[in-house]
Scaffold this motif. Structure first.
Motif, mmCIF file in Angstrom:
data_model
loop_
_atom_site.group_PDB
_atom_site.id
_atom_site.type_symbol
_atom_site.label_atom_id
_atom_site.label_comp_id
_atom_site.label_asym_id
_atom_site.label_seq_id
_atom_site.Cartn_x
_atom_site.Cartn_y
_atom_site.Cartn_z
ATOM 1 N N ASP A 166 4.928 -1.517 -2.804
ATOM 2 C CA ASP A 166 4.793 -1.441 -1.341
ATOM 3 C C ASP A 166 5.523 -0.222 -0.781
ATOM 4 O OD1 ASP A 166 3.328 -3.706 -1.448
ATOM 5 O OD2 ASP A 166 4.821 -5.042 -0.571
ATOM 6 N N ILE A 179 3.219 2.797 -1.254
ATOM 7 C CA ILE A 179 2.025 2.811 -0.385
ATOM 8 C C ILE A 179 2.406 3.089 1.079
ATOM 9 C CG2 ILE A 179 0.125 1.385 0.506
ATOM 10 C CD1 ILE A 179 0.110 0.065 -2.321
ATOM 11 N N TYR A 208 1.493 6.258 3.616
ATOM 12 C CA TYR A 208 0.905 6.013 4.935
ATOM 13 C C TYR A 208 1.743 6.684 6.031
ATOM 14 C CZ TYR A 208 -0.228 3.412 9.177
ATOM 15 O OH TYR A 208 -0.564 3.086 10.456
ATOM 16 N N ILE A 223 -4.353 8.180 -0.340
ATOM 17 C CA ILE A 223 -3.444 7.133 -0.845
ATOM 18 C C ILE A 223 -4.046 6.505 -2.110
ATOM 19 C CG2 ILE A 223 -2.356 4.891 -0.329
ATOM 20 C CD1 ILE A 223 -2.223 5.764 2.639
ATOM 21 N N SER A 226 -2.214 6.548 -5.685
ATOM 22 C CA SER A 226 -1.757 5.260 -6.238
ATOM 23 C C SER A 226 -2.668 4.724 -7.334
ATOM 24 C CB SER A 226 -1.658 4.223 -5.115
ATOM 25 O OG SER A 226 -2.938 3.972 -4.586
ATOM 26 N N VAL A 259 -6.667 -0.278 0.100
ATOM 27 C CA VAL A 259 -5.513 0.419 0.688
ATOM 28 C C VAL A 259 -5.240 -0.111 2.096
ATOM 29 C CG1 VAL A 259 -4.659 2.657 1.533
ATOM 30 C CG2 VAL A 259 -5.759 2.527 -0.683
ATOM 31 N N LYS A 288 -3.736 -3.581 2.012
ATOM 32 C CA LYS A 288 -2.332 -3.503 1.586
ATOM 33 C C LYS A 288 -1.441 -3.017 2.730
ATOM 34 C CE LYS A 288 -0.470 -3.686 -2.177
ATOM 35 N NZ LYS A 288 0.307 -4.824 -2.688
ATOM 36 N N PHE A 318 0.943 -3.563 -7.059
ATOM 37 C CA PHE A 318 -0.162 -2.691 -6.626
ATOM 38 C C PHE A 318 -1.481 -3.450 -6.556
ATOM 39 C CE2 PHE A 318 2.640 0.862 -7.814
ATOM 40 C CZ PHE A 318 2.389 1.725 -6.763
#
Lengths: 163, 181
Positions: free
Chosen positions: A120, A123, A127, A136, A140, A147, A150, B180
């Motif tokens: 997290d 990500i 962002y 992203i 990732s 995305v 998340k 993830f």
């Protein structure tokens, strides 16, 4: 074409200077102690330099940098350190243009981000750095449609951590 | 906290500017904080084992033992050194994939293999040394069973501990991977 290592090195130093802010923030997110953050900064810089000569410009330099930096922060072996938890209470911001209230809110945000899991953290950083969902996904490795899902979940987590 | 505020707070400048000299220092493998420690450990092992291999033949009666026993001893020591050098190479390359997920998957696979090899390597090393030092010694049955029991117990404890360490490392990477997904 003649390979010029000195030119490469000076370009690389410039690149690190331009992106030291984000590297510094990643170190703060992934390591608790100031000396571990310093070690991670060095490790990220070293890993970036190692792959710099083979970087072919197939992706944007910033996405390449994020990929290496996060991979290093997540996967690198850590030095054994005593189980002492140390949290710096000093603000981690440059002095200019910052007032006390802003500093307090910045610290609050950072403490919330530090409580997220490693995935997290990566990500949400991408962002907050204004990368598109596609970028992203590229850094990732997760699906572009996922995305958005998340990010919404992480934002909710942050809001509940800040309260 | 509103989304715009999140972003504007995130973008506040940080103080940690590095000088060019500091950055140049960081580019050298010899200054790498973790690798430096591993390198020191490997150097000590290489020096120690080399000294042992140079003098064991006369100091520990290598000459009176069969050729294959000497060979097993040398092999078990060299295997341990080669394994540690491979470990150094592995720690030097935490990034191995086109994106974070790929790199994590590769990292988990390599850590599992390295952990398994570490256990096998420890078994080879312990067995090689034990075989060399116990060869030609005549034991009474009770002493033999006592010694064999102690060796098996110590080896088992080492394997269990090693297994636990590597499982923990793999588990940590797997947890990030799950994050993830």
């Amino acid at each position: 074409m003649v390979y010029n290592k000195d030119k490469d090195k000076s370009d690389f130093i410039l690149l690190i200077n331009q992106h030291s802010g984000i590297i510094h923030k990643i170190c703060r997110l992934y390591r608790d102690r100031p000396e571990d953050r310093q070690d991670l900064f060095q490790e990220i810089t070293y890993q970036l330099w190692k792959s710099y000569t083979s970087f072919k410009g197939e992706s944007k330099i910033s996405t390449w940098l994020y990929r290496i930096a996060f991979n290093t922060a997540i996967s690198a072996f850590r030095k054994k350190s005593p189980d002492l938890s140390y949290t710096s209470e000093l603000p981690d911001l440059a002095d200019e243009q910052v007032n006390d209230e802003q500093t307090a809110r910045y610290e609050k945000l950072f403490k919330a981000l530090q409580k997220l899991n490693d995935a997290d953290k990566a990500i949400i950083t991408l962002y907050l750095e204004d990368l598109s969902y596609q970028q992203i996904a590229e850094v990732s490795g997760i699906n572009e449609n996922y995305v958005g899902v998340k990010i919404n979940r992480i934002k909710t987590k942050i809001q509940s951590l800040i309260k | 906290m509103e989304e715009n505020e999140l972003k504007s707070l995130w973008k506040m400048p940080t103080p940690d500017k590095k000088t060019n000299e500091e950055i140049i220092y960081m580019l050298e493998e010899k200054h790498h904080p973790v690798l430096k420690e591993i390198r020191t450990q490997i150097t000590i092992e290489i020096v120690g084992f080399s000294a042992f291999l140079l003098c064991y033949f006369s100091a520990f009666d290598g000459a009176t033992k069969p050729f294959y026993i000497n060979l097993i001893l040398i092999f078990s020591i060299l295997a341990s050194l080669i394994h540690n050098l491979y470990g150094y190479r592995l720690s030097n390359r935490p990034v191995d994939g086109s994106d974070i997920l790929n790199s994590l998957k590769n990292g988990i696979r390599k850590t599992k293999i390295y952990g398994f090899r570490s256990i096998i390597n420890r078994l080879i090393f312990t067995s090689g040394l034990m075989l060399f030092f116990s060869y030609n010694i005549k034991f009474t049955p009770s002493k033999f069973y006592l010694l064999a029991g102690a060796i098996i117990a110590i080896t088992l404890i080492q394997i269990i501990l090693l297994n636990k360490i590597w499982k923990k490392r793999v588990q940590k990477l797997k947890e990030v991977l799950v994050g993830f997904e």
